[in-house]
Design a protein around this motif. Structure first.
Motif, PDB file in Angstrom:
ATOM      1  N   TRP A  80      -7.139   7.647  -3.912  1.00 60.31           N
ATOM      2  CA  TRP A  80      -5.847   7.563  -3.235  1.00 60.31           C
ATOM      3  C   TRP A  80      -4.807   6.848  -4.090  1.00 60.31           C
ATOM      4  O   TRP A  80      -3.638   7.229  -4.101  1.00 60.31           O
ATOM      5  N   LEU A  81      -5.220   5.814  -4.812  1.00 65.63           N
ATOM      6  CA  LEU A  81      -4.269   5.111  -5.676  1.00 65.63           C
ATOM      7  C   LEU A  81      -3.826   5.995  -6.831  1.00 65.63           C
ATOM      8  O   LEU A  81      -2.643   5.982  -7.222  1.00 65.63           O
ATOM      9  N   GLU A  82      -4.736   6.786  -7.381  1.00 69.96           N
ATOM     10  CA  GLU A  82      -4.359   7.727  -8.445  1.00 69.96           C
ATOM     11  C   GLU A  82      -3.420   8.800  -7.907  1.00 69.96           C
ATOM     12  O   GLU A  82      -2.464   9.199  -8.582  1.00 69.96           O
ATOM     13  N   LEU A  83      -3.671   9.262  -6.689  1.00 65.34           N
ATOM     14  CA  LEU A  83      -2.791  10.253  -6.072  1.00 65.34           C
ATOM     15  C   LEU A  83      -1.397   9.671  -5.876  1.00 65.34           C
ATOM     16  O   LEU A  83      -0.397  10.315  -6.206  1.00 65.34           O
ATOM     17  N   ALA A  84      -1.340   8.454  -5.363  1.00 66.05           N
ATOM     18  CA  ALA A  84      -0.041   7.804  -5.172  1.00 66.05           C
ATOM     19  C   ALA A  84       0.700   7.663  -6.497  1.00 66.05           C
ATOM     20  O   ALA A  84       1.908   7.895  -6.571  1.00 66.05           O
ATOM     21  N   GLU A  85      -0.037   7.314  -7.535  1.00 61.89           N
ATOM     22  CA  GLU A  85       0.577   7.140  -8.853  1.00 61.89           C
ATOM     23  C   GLU A  85       1.281   8.417  -9.324  1.00 61.89           C
ATOM     24  O   GLU A  85       2.308   8.358 -10.006  1.00 61.89           O
ATOM     25  N   LEU A  86       0.743   9.565  -8.954  1.00 67.84           N
ATOM     26  CA  LEU A  86       1.346  10.838  -9.342  1.00 67.84           C
ATOM     27  C   LEU A  86       2.627  11.157  -8.571  1.00 67.84           C
ATOM     28  O   LEU A  86       3.466  11.912  -9.049  1.00 67.84           O
ATOM     29  N   TRP A  87       2.760  10.593  -7.364  1.00 69.22           N
ATOM     30  CA  TRP A  87       3.839  10.991  -6.474  1.00 69.22           C
ATOM     31  C   TRP A  87       4.931   9.949  -6.265  1.00 69.22           C
ATOM     32  O   TRP A  87       5.980  10.275  -5.723  1.00 69.22           O
ATOM     33  N   VAL A  88       4.706   8.698  -6.656  1.00 70.64           N
ATOM     34  CA  VAL A  88       5.731   7.675  -6.432  1.00 70.64           C
ATOM     35  C   VAL A  88       6.533   7.446  -7.709  1.00 70.64           C
ATOM     36  O   VAL A  88       6.088   7.788  -8.799  1.00 70.64           O
ATOM     37  N   THR A  89       7.695   6.859  -7.545  1.00 74.37           N
ATOM     38  CA  THR A  89       8.557   6.636  -8.703  1.00 74.37           C
ATOM     39  C   THR A  89       8.418   5.242  -9.283  1.00 74.37           C
ATOM     40  O   THR A  89       8.788   5.009 -10.429  1.00 74.37           O
ATOM     41  N   GLN A  90       7.893   4.288  -8.498  1.00 75.56           N
ATOM     42  CA  GLN A  90       7.720   2.914  -8.968  1.00 75.56           C
ATOM     43  C   GLN A  90       6.317   2.434  -8.623  1.00 75.56           C
ATOM     44  O   GLN A  90       5.777   2.771  -7.580  1.00 75.56           O
ATOM     45  N   VAL A  91       5.742   1.638  -9.501  1.00 77.73           N
ATOM     46  CA  VAL A  91       4.409   1.085  -9.268  1.00 77.73           C
ATOM     47  C   VAL A  91       4.574  -0.233  -8.516  1.00 77.73           C
ATOM     48  O   VAL A  91       4.561  -1.315  -9.099  1.00 77.73           O
TER      49      VAL A  91
END
Length: 115
Positions: A80-91
């Motif tokens: 899920w964290l890797e998926l979020a990394e692909l879709w969000v603009t800021q970490v």
């Protein structure tokens, strides 16, 4: 972000939602259902054959080889964290949590498709 106890609790709860048999991990069937639901949320044009192909390919990665594998909390959180990394603009925790919550909310509110 990965060290956030709040986010880990959210992901543990999400795992419980998809873990139909309650054994603490996703088997292939549970994983495919979840993956296809995530695909439906993230892609405006849903094609079952493509969602199935993507789900099987992701299973190989997330279950570390697939055959007889399971996806436990550690792998589930990483996925899920890797998926979020692909879709969000800021970490940031806010961005990751917002993305994950939005996807989970849409899944929980969507009409069920088949088994």
């Amino acid at each position: 972000v990965r060290a956030s106890s709040w986010l880990q609790l959210l992901l543990a709860s999400a795992l419980g939602h998809f873990d139909v048999n309650g054994d603490g991990a996703l088997d292939l069937k549970e994983y495919l259902v979840m993956s296809k639901q995530v695909y439906a949320v993230l892609h405006s044009h849903y094609e079952d054959a493509e969602a199935e192909r993507v789900a099987h390919a992701d299973w190989q990665l997330d279950s570390w080889g697939g055959s007889g594998g399971r996806v436990g909390l550690s792998q589930f959180s990483r996925m899920w964290l890797e998926l979020a990394e692909l879709w969000v603009t800021q970490v940031t925790l806010r961005e990751y949590a917002s993305f994950i919550l939005a996807v989970l909310l849409q899944i929980s509110m969507a009409p069920r498709r088949g088994p």
